[in-house]
Motif scaffolding. Structure first.
Motif, PDB file in Angstrom:
ATOM      1  N   CYS A  89       7.388  57.916  35.947  1.00  0.00           N
ATOM      2  CA  CYS A  89       8.366  57.955  34.909  1.00  0.00           C
ATOM      3  C   CYS A  89       8.799  57.689  33.675  1.00  0.00           C
ATOM      4  CB  CYS A  89       9.620  59.037  35.973  1.00  0.00           C
ATOM      5  SG  CYS A  89       9.289  60.408  37.038  1.00  0.00           S
ATOM      6  N   LEU A 128       6.189  63.819  41.546  1.00  0.00           N
ATOM      7  CA  LEU A 128       6.241  64.732  40.892  1.00  0.00           C
ATOM      8  C   LEU A 128       5.525  63.699  39.607  1.00  0.00           C
ATOM      9  CD1 LEU A 128       6.529  67.724  40.509  1.00  0.00           C
ATOM     10  CD2 LEU A 128       8.490  67.202  39.539  1.00  0.00           C
ATOM     11  N   CYS A 131       4.283  65.439  36.305  1.00  0.00           N
ATOM     12  CA  CYS A 131       5.037  66.005  35.494  1.00  0.00           C
ATOM     13  C   CYS A 131       6.406  65.335  35.045  1.00  0.00           C
ATOM     14  CB  CYS A 131       5.660  67.706  36.444  1.00  0.00           C
ATOM     15  SG  CYS A 131       4.506  68.408  36.492  1.00  0.00           S
ATOM     16  N   ALA A 134      10.349  62.923  36.409  1.00  0.00           N
ATOM     17  CA  ALA A 134      11.339  64.141  36.874  1.00  0.00           C
ATOM     18  C   ALA A 134      12.757  63.147  37.535  1.00  0.00           C
ATOM     19  CB  ALA A 134      10.248  63.995  38.559  1.00  0.00           C
ATOM     20  N   GLY A 143      10.705  69.330  37.004  1.00  0.00           N
ATOM     21  CA  GLY A 143       9.447  68.497  36.444  1.00  0.00           C
ATOM     22  C   GLY A 143       9.968  68.045  34.982  1.00  0.00           C
TER      23      GLY A 143
END
Length: 159
Positions: A89, A128, A131, A134, A143
């Motif tokens: 992320c 996640l 995506c 998140a 996401g």
């Protein structure tokens, strides 16, 4: 609004949880989770009851509780927003989005807005990664969080 609980009520309700779960193998974490579910947080008055029920020191119980970030010492806001802080992320712009949420809410990590509406928590992987970045809002995964989605999520929780 925070409910005012008497120390006797905390002790009684915690004792019931301990009695129900003490026979599990490694019961401390399940008991702490159950107590938090019961009260919405783990009251300080619950720790000695848990310690006594499991024949542990208060320091051991407190050490475990304070080690895991999922346990709260105070009630959370009406809504809980968790922001993934893991590497996937971060690599997709999560740091800037996390900072934007902190600024917009006016709180730091584990903080609750002055109106008691939103608690902001960091989490180290929501699973996640494909995506990223998140977040989780009241237990719902979100996401591909971008600037527009940050605004939509914060509006959703009344911030």
């Amino acid at each position: 609004m925070v409910l005012q609980l008497s120390s006797q009520e905390i002790a009684e309700r915690t004792s019931a949880v301990v009695e129900e779960l003490a026979q599990l193998e490694g019961p401390l974490l399940p008991i702490l989770h159950a107590v938090q579910h019961e009260f919405g947080f783990v009251p300080a008055g619950a720790l000695p009851v848990i310690a006594e029920g499991l024949n542990l020191s208060r320091a051991e119980v407190h050490g475990v509780m304070s080690f895991y970030h999922d346990f709260r010492e105070t009630p959370a806001g009406r809504h809980v927003v968790k922001v993934c802080r893991a590497e996937a992320c971060q690599s997709m712009g999560g740091d800037a989005l996390a900072e934007r949420m902190r600024e917009r809410l006016g709180v730091d990590w584990h903080g609750t807005t002055a109106d008691g509406n939103v608690t902001l928590e960091p989490v180290f992987c929501l699973g996640l990664c494909a995506c990223a970045p998140a977040a989780m809002v009241d237990g719902r995964l979100v996401g591909r969080v971008d600037e527009a989605r940050v605004e939509a999520l914060l509006a959703e929780v009344g911030a």
